[in-house]
Design a protein around this motif. Structure first.
Motif, PDB file in Angstrom:
ATOM      1  N   LYS A  76       0.817  -1.208   0.000  1.00  0.00           N
ATOM      2  CA  LYS A  76       0.000   0.000   0.000  1.00  0.00           C
ATOM      3  C   LYS A  76       0.850   1.258   0.000  1.00  0.00           C
ATOM      4  O   LYS A  76       0.501   2.248  -0.641  1.00  0.00           O
ATOM      5  CB  LYS A  76      -0.915  -0.002   1.218  1.00  0.00           C
ATOM      6  CG  LYS A  76      -1.972  -1.061   1.184  1.00  0.00           C
ATOM      7  CD  LYS A  76      -2.811  -1.011   2.442  1.00  0.00           C
ATOM      8  CE  LYS A  76      -3.824  -2.131   2.450  1.00  0.00           C
ATOM      9  NZ  LYS A  76      -4.602  -2.151   3.686  1.00  0.00           N
ATOM     10  N   VAL A  77       1.978   1.241   0.702  1.00  0.00           N
ATOM     11  CA  VAL A  77       2.815   2.437   0.809  1.00  0.00           C
ATOM     12  C   VAL A  77       3.357   2.838  -0.564  1.00  0.00           C
ATOM     13  O   VAL A  77       3.280   4.012  -0.954  1.00  0.00           O
ATOM     14  CB  VAL A  77       3.963   2.207   1.817  1.00  0.00           C
ATOM     15  CG1 VAL A  77       4.898   3.389   1.842  1.00  0.00           C
ATOM     16  CG2 VAL A  77       3.408   1.930   3.202  1.00  0.00           C
ATOM     17  N   ALA A 114       2.167   1.903  -3.485  1.00  0.00           N
ATOM     18  CA  ALA A 114       1.027   2.229  -4.348  1.00  0.00           C
ATOM     19  C   ALA A 114       0.558   3.660  -4.111  1.00  0.00           C
ATOM     20  O   ALA A 114       0.366   4.422  -5.068  1.00  0.00           O
ATOM     21  CB  ALA A 114      -0.111   1.243  -4.098  1.00  0.00           C
ATOM     22  N   PHE A 115       0.382   4.046  -2.850  1.00  0.00           N
ATOM     23  CA  PHE A 115      -0.060   5.403  -2.545  1.00  0.00           C
ATOM     24  C   PHE A 115       0.975   6.434  -2.981  1.00  0.00           C
ATOM     25  O   PHE A 115       0.629   7.479  -3.526  1.00  0.00           O
ATOM     26  CB  PHE A 115      -0.369   5.562  -1.061  1.00  0.00           C
ATOM     27  CG  PHE A 115      -1.597   4.811  -0.613  1.00  0.00           C
ATOM     28  CD1 PHE A 115      -2.732   4.780  -1.395  1.00  0.00           C
ATOM     29  CD2 PHE A 115      -1.606   4.140   0.586  1.00  0.00           C
ATOM     30  CE1 PHE A 115      -3.866   4.098  -0.998  1.00  0.00           C
ATOM     31  CE2 PHE A 115      -2.731   3.443   1.008  1.00  0.00           C
ATOM     32  CZ  PHE A 115      -3.862   3.422   0.211  1.00  0.00           C
ATOM     33  N   ASN A 116       2.249   6.151  -2.739  1.00  0.00           N
ATOM     34  CA  ASN A 116       3.300   7.091  -3.146  1.00  0.00           C
ATOM     35  C   ASN A 116       3.345   7.261  -4.659  1.00  0.00           C
ATOM     36  O   ASN A 116       3.503   8.375  -5.153  1.00  0.00           O
ATOM     37  CB  ASN A 116       4.659   6.634  -2.626  1.00  0.00           C
ATOM     38  CG  ASN A 116       4.963   7.180  -1.266  1.00  0.00           C
ATOM     39  OD1 ASN A 116       5.183   8.367  -1.116  1.00  0.00           O
ATOM     40  ND2 ASN A 116       4.936   6.319  -0.257  1.00  0.00           N
ATOM     41  N   LEU A 127       0.869   6.791  -6.764  1.00  0.00           N
ATOM     42  CA  LEU A 127      -0.331   7.530  -7.170  1.00  0.00           C
ATOM     43  C   LEU A 127      -0.174   9.022  -6.912  1.00  0.00           C
ATOM     44  O   LEU A 127      -0.552   9.849  -7.740  1.00  0.00           O
ATOM     45  CB  LEU A 127      -1.558   6.998  -6.430  1.00  0.00           C
ATOM     46  CG  LEU A 127      -2.160   5.711  -6.970  1.00  0.00           C
ATOM     47  CD1 LEU A 127      -3.225   5.176  -6.027  1.00  0.00           C
ATOM     48  CD2 LEU A 127      -2.729   5.935  -8.351  1.00  0.00           C
ATOM     49  N   ILE A 128       0.398   9.376  -5.781  1.00  0.00           N
ATOM     50  CA  ILE A 128       0.576  10.787  -5.439  1.00  0.00           C
ATOM     51  C   ILE A 128       1.627  11.432  -6.337  1.00  0.00           C
ATOM     52  O   ILE A 128       1.415  12.524  -6.868  1.00  0.00           O
ATOM     53  CB  ILE A 128       0.953  10.931  -3.952  1.00  0.00           C
ATOM     54  CG1 ILE A 128      -0.245  10.548  -3.076  1.00  0.00           C
ATOM     55  CG2 ILE A 128       1.426  12.339  -3.640  1.00  0.00           C
ATOM     56  CD1 ILE A 128       0.080  10.377  -1.614  1.00  0.00           C
ATOM     57  N   LYS A 129       2.768  10.768  -6.511  1.00  0.00           N
ATOM     58  CA  LYS A 129       3.868  11.353  -7.298  1.00  0.00           C
ATOM     59  C   LYS A 129       3.488  11.524  -8.766  1.00  0.00           C
ATOM     60  O   LYS A 129       3.968  12.434  -9.424  1.00  0.00           O
ATOM     61  CB  LYS A 129       5.127  10.491  -7.210  1.00  0.00           C
ATOM     62  CG  LYS A 129       5.627  10.223  -5.814  1.00  0.00           C
ATOM     63  CD  LYS A 129       6.279  11.410  -5.194  1.00  0.00           C
ATOM     64  CE  LYS A 129       6.809  10.999  -3.822  1.00  0.00           C
ATOM     65  NZ  LYS A 129       7.374  12.068  -3.096  1.00  0.00           N
ATOM     66  N   GLY A 140      -2.048  10.302 -10.160  1.00  0.00           N
ATOM     67  CA  GLY A 140      -2.956   9.303 -10.730  1.00  0.00           C
ATOM     68  C   GLY A 140      -2.483   8.783 -12.071  1.00  0.00           C
ATOM     69  O   GLY A 140      -3.295   8.454 -12.935  1.00  0.00           O
TER      70      GLY A 140
END
Length: 120
Positions: A3-4, A6-8, A10-12, A15
């Motif tokens: 998850k970490v 994936a979220f990073n 997506l943010i960088k 999307g």
């Protein structure tokens, strides 16, 4: 990939709209090596950029270290290349690059990762 990461990612990438290719992401994360050449006579080994997103590079490094500890195709690739005499950090960098390319392939095809590796 967890998850970490994936979220990073997506943010960088906003999307996956600002950084649209795996090569761009590899450059952004400081994984893609660049040649150094000045004129026709001065050549050095390819090196990765020091102007990278170090947080993302650290997360990808941890993901690659975790991947080569498990029994999967990335671990087989890593151990095969090291046995061939390649530098461990160079091969680990290639594993990081493979992780990025797989993430982008999954996003492009809108599929879920399936590990079809059969160990004999």
């Amino acid at each position: 990939m967890g998850k970490v990461i994936a979220f990073n990612m997506l943010i960088k990438t906003d999307g996956f709209t600002t950084i649209t290719t795996p090569r761009q992401m590899a450059c952004y994360a400081g994984i893609a090596p660049f040649d150094f050449q000045s004129g026709t006579s001065i050549r050095r080994r390819p090196k990765v950029s020091s102007m990278a997103d170090k947080e993302l590079k650290k997360l990808l490094h941890l993901a690659a270290m975790s991947a080569i500890r498990l029994e999967n195709d990335l671990a087989i690739y890593f151990h095969r290349k090291v046995e061939e005499g390649k530098n461990k950090m160079s091969v680990l960098n290639a594993v990081r690059n493979k992780i990025i390319h797989r993430i982008y392939a999954l996003i492009k095809n809108q599929t879920i990762y399936k590990n079809n590796l059969v160990l004999s």
